[in-house]
Design a protein around this motif. Sequence first.
Motif, PDB file in Angstrom:
ATOM      1  N   GLU A 102       0.647  -1.143  -0.012  1.00  0.00           N
ATOM      2  CA  GLU A 102       0.191   0.104   0.115  1.00  0.00           C
ATOM      3  C   GLU A 102       0.824   1.285   0.076  1.00  0.00           C
ATOM      4  OE1 GLU A 102      -2.673  -0.749   3.466  1.00  0.00           O
ATOM      5  OE2 GLU A 102      -4.092  -1.547   2.274  1.00  0.00           O
ATOM      6  N   LEU A 103       1.809   1.278   0.858  1.00  0.00           N
ATOM      7  CA  LEU A 103       2.792   2.417   0.930  1.00  0.00           C
ATOM      8  C   LEU A 103       3.466   2.974  -0.580  1.00  0.00           C
ATOM      9  CD1 LEU A 103       4.185   4.833   2.204  1.00  0.00           C
ATOM     10  CD2 LEU A 103       5.604   3.219   3.234  1.00  0.00           C
ATOM     11  N   ILE A 104       4.101   1.712  -1.287  1.00  0.00           N
ATOM     12  CA  ILE A 104       4.506   1.720  -2.492  1.00  0.00           C
ATOM     13  C   ILE A 104       3.808   2.390  -3.444  1.00  0.00           C
ATOM     14  CG2 ILE A 104       5.954   0.769  -3.958  1.00  0.00           C
ATOM     15  CD1 ILE A 104       7.043  -1.040  -2.125  1.00  0.00           C
ATOM     16  N   VAL A 105       2.358   1.878  -3.562  1.00  0.00           N
ATOM     17  CA  VAL A 105       1.445   2.313  -4.471  1.00  0.00           C
ATOM     18  C   VAL A 105       1.015   3.635  -4.245  1.00  0.00           C
ATOM     19  CG1 VAL A 105      -0.868   1.688  -5.191  1.00  0.00           C
ATOM     20  CG2 VAL A 105       0.571  -0.348  -4.739  1.00  0.00           C
ATOM     21  N   LYS A 106       0.700   3.944  -2.925  1.00  0.00           N
ATOM     22  CA  LYS A 106       0.474   5.259  -2.566  1.00  0.00           C
ATOM     23  C   LYS A 106       1.437   6.325  -2.947  1.00  0.00           C
ATOM     24  CE  LYS A 106      -2.499   8.515  -1.164  1.00  0.00           C
ATOM     25  NZ  LYS A 106      -3.804   8.505  -1.873  1.00  0.00           N
ATOM     26  N   LEU A 107       2.673   6.088  -2.634  1.00  0.00           N
ATOM     27  CA  LEU A 107       3.933   6.941  -2.923  1.00  0.00           C
ATOM     28  C   LEU A 107       4.016   7.015  -4.555  1.00  0.00           C
ATOM     29  CD1 LEU A 107       6.650   5.923  -0.450  1.00  0.00           C
ATOM     30  CD2 LEU A 107       5.105   8.134  -0.411  1.00  0.00           C
ATOM     31  N   SER A 108       3.741   6.045  -5.419  1.00  0.00           N
ATOM     32  CA  SER A 108       3.916   5.961  -6.699  1.00  0.00           C
ATOM     33  C   SER A 108       2.985   7.087  -7.414  1.00  0.00           C
ATOM     34  CB  SER A 108       3.999   4.674  -7.341  1.00  0.00           C
ATOM     35  OG  SER A 108       4.902   3.703  -6.899  1.00  0.00           O
ATOM     36  N   GLN A 109       1.578   6.813  -6.834  1.00  0.00           N
ATOM     37  CA  GLN A 109       0.552   7.741  -7.446  1.00  0.00           C
ATOM     38  C   GLN A 109       0.605   9.000  -7.191  1.00  0.00           C
ATOM     39  OE1 GLN A 109      -2.816   6.107  -4.959  1.00  0.00           O
ATOM     40  NE2 GLN A 109      -3.360   4.622  -6.372  1.00  0.00           N
ATOM     41  N   GLU A 110       1.334   9.309  -5.830  1.00  0.00           N
ATOM     42  CA  GLU A 110       1.696  10.630  -5.494  1.00  0.00           C
ATOM     43  C   GLU A 110       2.958  11.352  -6.342  1.00  0.00           C
ATOM     44  OE1 GLU A 110       2.972  13.572  -1.651  1.00  0.00           O
ATOM     45  OE2 GLU A 110       2.257  11.336  -1.130  1.00  0.00           O
ATOM     46  N   VAL A 111       3.562  10.515  -6.816  1.00  0.00           N
ATOM     47  CA  VAL A 111       4.922  10.934  -7.589  1.00  0.00           C
ATOM     48  C   VAL A 111       4.297  11.259  -8.780  1.00  0.00           C
ATOM     49  CG1 VAL A 111       6.828  10.164  -8.760  1.00  0.00           C
ATOM     50  CG2 VAL A 111       6.835   9.842  -6.495  1.00  0.00           C
ATOM     51  N   ARG A 112       3.430  10.296  -9.319  1.00  0.00           N
ATOM     52  CA  ARG A 112       2.809  10.431 -10.844  1.00  0.00           C
ATOM     53  C   ARG A 112       1.628  11.695 -10.820  1.00  0.00           C
ATOM     54  NH1 ARG A 112       0.057   5.959 -11.122  1.00  0.00           N
ATOM     55  NH2 ARG A 112      -1.826   7.153 -10.387  1.00  0.00           N
ATOM     56  N   ASP A 113       1.116  11.973  -9.588  1.00  0.00           N
ATOM     57  CA  ASP A 113      -0.075  12.881  -9.896  1.00  0.00           C
ATOM     58  C   ASP A 113       0.223  14.221  -9.372  1.00  0.00           C
ATOM     59  OD1 ASP A 113      -1.620  10.988 -10.480  1.00  0.00           O
ATOM     60  OD2 ASP A 113      -2.668  10.447  -8.538  1.00  0.00           O
ATOM     61  N   ILE A 114       1.378  14.501  -8.458  1.00  0.00           N
ATOM     62  CA  ILE A 114       1.757  15.596  -7.944  1.00  0.00           C
ATOM     63  C   ILE A 114       3.453  15.764  -7.897  1.00  0.00           C
ATOM     64  CG2 ILE A 114      -0.393  16.516  -6.675  1.00  0.00           C
ATOM     65  CD1 ILE A 114       0.840  15.595  -4.268  1.00  0.00           C
ATOM     66  N   GLY A 115       3.956  14.869  -8.032  1.00  0.00           N
ATOM     67  CA  GLY A 115       5.486  15.029  -7.965  1.00  0.00           C
ATOM     68  C   GLY A 115       6.099  15.383  -6.790  1.00  0.00           C
ATOM     69  N   THR A 116       5.496  15.076  -5.557  1.00  0.00           N
ATOM     70  CA  THR A 116       6.010  15.249  -4.322  1.00  0.00           C
ATOM     71  C   THR A 116       7.510  14.750  -4.262  1.00  0.00           C
ATOM     72  OG1 THR A 116       4.099  15.129  -3.308  1.00  0.00           O
ATOM     73  CG2 THR A 116       5.918  15.105  -1.677  1.00  0.00           C
ATOM     74  N   PRO A 117       8.586  15.971  -3.998  1.00  0.00           N
ATOM     75  CA  PRO A 117       9.913  15.375  -4.028  1.00  0.00           C
ATOM     76  C   PRO A 117      10.289  14.263  -3.098  1.00  0.00           C
ATOM     77  CG  PRO A 117       9.742  17.552  -4.264  1.00  0.00           C
ATOM     78  CD  PRO A 117       8.495  17.385  -4.146  1.00  0.00           C
ATOM     79  N   MET A 118       9.560  14.277  -1.819  1.00  0.00           N
ATOM     80  CA  MET A 118      10.202  13.319  -0.954  1.00  0.00           C
ATOM     81  C   MET A 118       9.512  11.923  -1.168  1.00  0.00           C
ATOM     82  SD  MET A 118      12.248  13.963   1.490  1.00  0.00           S
ATOM     83  CE  MET A 118      12.013  12.700   2.824  1.00  0.00           C
ATOM     84  N   ALA A 119       8.301  11.821  -1.779  1.00  0.00           N
ATOM     85  CA  ALA A 119       7.590  10.755  -2.367  1.00  0.00           C
ATOM     86  C   ALA A 119       8.765   9.984  -3.391  1.00  0.00           C
ATOM     87  CB  ALA A 119       6.488  10.861  -2.761  1.00  0.00           C
ATOM     88  N   LYS A 120       9.133  10.925  -4.321  1.00  0.00           N
ATOM     89  CA  LYS A 120       9.974  10.585  -5.436  1.00  0.00           C
ATOM     90  C   LYS A 120      11.249  10.017  -4.688  1.00  0.00           C
ATOM     91  CE  LYS A 120      12.124  12.002  -9.889  1.00  0.00           C
ATOM     92  NZ  LYS A 120      13.102  10.597  -9.583  1.00  0.00           N
TER      93      LYS A 120
END
Length: 197
Positions: A102-120
């Motif tokens: 779940e965490l990896i999926v959520k971070l991947s979505q966040e990177v794709r959708d808004i590009g949060t640097p820490m998620a990336k």
Amino acid sequence: MTDVTKKPIDRRQQIVEAAGQSFAMFGYKATTMDLVSKIASVGKGTIYTFFATKEELFNEIMEHLTAELRSLAIRTIDRQKPFFDNLTSVLHELQQFREKHELIVKLSQEVRDIGTPMAKAGIDHLEHAIVGFIKEEVASAVEKGELRPVDPALTALVMLKLYVTMSVDWSKHHEALSQEEIADYATALLQDGLSAK
């Protein structure tokens, strides 16, 4: 009657678990220390006794996740099998883990959708850990004579990218390949090359 002693609560672990839940549900950007304190049922000050910043807490969680990935890879390897059999098995297990966690999926979505640097940075950290593990295996295979001398780091990166391309990217526009098809094709490309014999 037996006097049962209560096991002391590990507040640090409680906070890490709560933060992991929060990052998995809301992503990095939307997770706050207030939210973590509510999920952990501790005061915000308690969190700051262990972690100075949200970034520090996130990095702790990513280190745990990296250790989990490494443990999965080690458990998957069968030292009696040839290098390429192990490679495709490990890559398959790691890819399945990445797609379902779940965490990896959520971070991947966040990177794709808004590009949060820490998620990336978190996703990059995981990929670096996977490449690092494959690099060790490549270096070992070269040392044993299973592979010709190659740059282990570059080879590991190519192997990972090839596997991800066949298992994820290909299926976006074509019929998905089975694990066996991916293993056969990756092995044919990497082991035998593309030149006509």
